[in-house]
Motif scaffolding. Structure first.
Motif, PDB file in Angstrom:
ATOM      1  N   LEU A   1       0.814  -1.213   0.000  1.00 31.96           N
ATOM      2  CA  LEU A   1       0.000   0.000   0.000  1.00 31.96           C
ATOM      3  C   LEU A   1       0.851   1.267   0.000  1.00 31.96           C
ATOM      4  O   LEU A   1       0.571   2.209  -0.741  1.00 31.96           O
ATOM      5  N   LYS A   2       1.878   1.269   0.835  1.00 34.14           N
ATOM      6  CA  LYS A   2       2.665   2.493   0.989  1.00 34.14           C
ATOM      7  C   LYS A   2       3.467   2.863  -0.257  1.00 34.14           C
ATOM      8  O   LYS A   2       3.916   3.994  -0.386  1.00 34.14           O
ATOM      9  N   SER A   3       3.637   1.923  -1.190  1.00 33.29           N
ATOM     10  CA  SER A   3       4.400   2.263  -2.395  1.00 33.29           C
ATOM     11  C   SER A   3       3.526   2.328  -3.650  1.00 33.29           C
ATOM     12  O   SER A   3       4.041   2.363  -4.755  1.00 33.29           O
ATOM     13  N   GLN A   4       2.207   2.371  -3.462  1.00 36.49           N
ATOM     14  CA  GLN A   4       1.299   2.454  -4.614  1.00 36.49           C
ATOM     15  C   GLN A   4       0.958   3.897  -4.959  1.00 36.49           C
ATOM     16  O   GLN A   4       0.859   4.748  -4.089  1.00 36.49           O
ATOM     17  N   LYS A   5       0.748   4.104  -6.227  1.00 39.87           N
ATOM     18  CA  LYS A   5       0.190   5.362  -6.716  1.00 39.87           C
ATOM     19  C   LYS A   5      -0.833   4.963  -7.777  1.00 39.87           C
ATOM     20  O   LYS A   5      -0.510   4.245  -8.725  1.00 39.87           O
TER      21      LYS A   5
END
Length: 190
Positions: A42-46
């Motif tokens: 989640l933290k590395s999604q865009k």
């Protein structure tokens, strides 16, 4: 109710996502599906749709995302072997392996003493030395446990937590082996 389907694209990979809530679905729910399907944390999604970056704190309807829309996913998949914490765990694993090899050497030497390959007058000194080496192995294993404890994995990827847990369990098993070996050495020196 009509089907509400999104097409999710990450590089050349594509998948469709059917949403029961339609455009009222939270972007965070879509991001969680992407994490499970593509393996992108989640933290590395865009997420991008119609040229706009979707905020995970909003709903699809706020961006006028309709059924059939294409959502582009930008982000890097999690690769356990590339994780710096995993590399630390691997270095500790190598140290534990070397310590385990030292224990095998101690066992071999103790077997030689038990089989009478050592003159009686040198036996006490040899057993004392083996006992000290066992203590050294135990201390090294304790340092490894302390280092593993210092590697924080709370909230991290499950594979990283599992790797640390496996290594902790392995160290505990080797430490039990050291304890048994020390008892064996002590019983021989009496």
């Amino acid at each position: 109710m009509a089907r509400y389907v999104l097409t999710l694209c990450h590089g050349r990979d594509k998948t469709t996502l059917e949403l029961p809530e339609g455009s009222d679905t939270a972007v965070l729910d879509v991001a969680r599906h992407i994490e499970s399907h593509f393996g992108i944390p989640l933290k590395s999604q865009k997420l991008i749709c119609k040229g706009k970056t979707l905020s995970e704190h909003s709903r699809l309807s706020e961006y006028a995302v309709r059924s059939g829309s294409r959502v582009m996913v930008v982000g890097r998949r999690y690769v356990l072997e590339d994780d710096a914490k995993y590399k630390k765990i691997e270095k500790i694993r190598e140290r534990v392996g070397r310590t385990s090899g030292k224990l095998d050497d101690i066992k071999s030497e103790l077997k030689g003493v038990e089989d009478g390959f050592l003159v009686e007058e040198f036996r006490a000194a040899a057993l004392s030395k083996l006992d000290r080496r066992c203590c050294g192995c135990n201390e090294d294993l304790m340092r490894c446990l302390e280092e593993l404890d210092g590697i924080g994995v709370e909230g991290e990827h499950g594979d990283l937590r599992a790797a640390r847990k496996r290594e902790v369990d392995r160290i505990h098993e080797i430490m039990r082996d050291v304890d048994r070996l020390q008892e064996n050495v002590s019983s021989r020196s009496l």
